[in-house]
Design a protein around this motif. Sequence first.
Motif, short mmCIF file in Angstrom:
data_model
loop_
_atom_site.label_atom_id
_atom_site.label_comp_id
_atom_site.label_asym_id
_atom_site.label_seq_id
_atom_site.Cartn_x
_atom_site.Cartn_y
_atom_site.Cartn_z
N PHE A 12 0.90 -1.06 0.18
CA PHE A 12 -0.14 0.14 -0.04
C PHE A 12 0.83 1.19 0.17
N THR A 14 0.77 5.86 0.29
CA THR A 14 -0.04 7.11 0.61
C THR A 14 0.66 7.93 -0.18
N ILE A 123 -3.83 4.96 -1.13
CA ILE A 123 -4.44 5.99 -0.19
C ILE A 123 -4.09 7.38 -0.26
N THR A 135 -9.56 5.32 -0.25
CA THR A 135 -8.80 4.24 -0.69
C THR A 135 -9.27 4.26 -2.25
N SER A 154 -18.49 4.26 2.59
CA SER A 154 -17.92 3.08 1.82
C SER A 154 -18.91 2.40 1.21
N TYR A 281 -8.03 -5.31 3.51
CA TYR A 281 -7.73 -4.13 4.69
C TYR A 281 -9.02 -4.00 5.37
N ALA A 283 -10.76 -0.70 7.30
CA ALA A 283 -10.74 0.76 7.47
C ALA A 283 -11.65 1.23 8.65
N TYR A 294 -6.07 2.25 9.25
CA TYR A 294 -6.22 0.72 8.32
C TYR A 294 -5.32 -0.19 9.28
#
Length: 321
Positions: A12, A14, A123, A135, A154, A281, A283, A294
């Motif tokens: 992952f 950012t 992210i 995400t 979500s 994941y 969240a 996360y």
Amino acid sequence: MPPMANTLHKTFRTVDVGSGDDGRWAGLIRATYPPEALAGWLTEEGRTDEGARAARRLFETHLPELVPALDRLRADLADIPHTGTLLTLAAVRPFFAGCTQIGAGGELLRNYDFDPDEVEGSIVRSHLLRPVIGTQEGGWGLLDGMNDAGLAISLTFGGRKVHGPGFAVVIVIRYLLETCTTVDEALARLRTLPITVPQNLTLVDPHRAVTVHLGPDIPLTEAPDACAANHQSEPVPPEQERETRTGERLAAVRAAGPDVAAMLRPPLHHGGYDGGFGTVYTAHYRPAEGAVTYHWPAADSWSLSFGTFTEETRTVRLGAA
């Protein structure tokens, strides 16, 4: 859902895309999606001139506030065929995910279940119309996210494999977080937006949490509570329950409430990664604080916020602790 199988690792990252920094966003799309992969997302109709024009009209009609950003991204990616059409996310092939989620007490907690190799893993903190963290999927769509007004959203797949004209829900989440400040405002906009496949959205602000069922063949329908797995009516057909355990997961998340520990163990978390889906994941959004964490069962948690967001890359172990 398949039983716990092997574990694997997922990377992952950012990415901070500031206001007016669309060129960097285009670079992220280039780095994430090879041109052939982008082209593979489109429907056959979307590859035609007529299909491209129809997708553009749909975007201009329903998501007009995002048209300037769409045009900037399209210009930055003009050398890649069909990118302008793809970025409308109005002519893409349907995709079906798992997922379980719950909203309560101003918080949103979700598990995203999919093939880890098919998840972007970005992210992103952005500022198109307002600050948003989420995400990312589909270039600039969102699987989940929050904005600086305290709204979080979500998705889960609705469980019915029907398909119609409309948007992939990931761009709808982007649009709602860019243009809305409350759950009620987002619901009003959602009622006007065509969705290409059945989806369940859970929306949370400091005062309200709600789950709604959407689809190309149904009007927006509020669920009995702010929980969702992968069905839109009960009882769940036996075959669907065997394949997805959606009823079992919904009962489990209702019983547990917004409990991170419960989301990290079966039946809500599963590691069936051999050739397919697993929980990629968990969240946990606290939108009033502007914060998200996360979680994974076998890796350190990762906390981010509008005030504390550093760019880095982490490779985490998926599966059981």
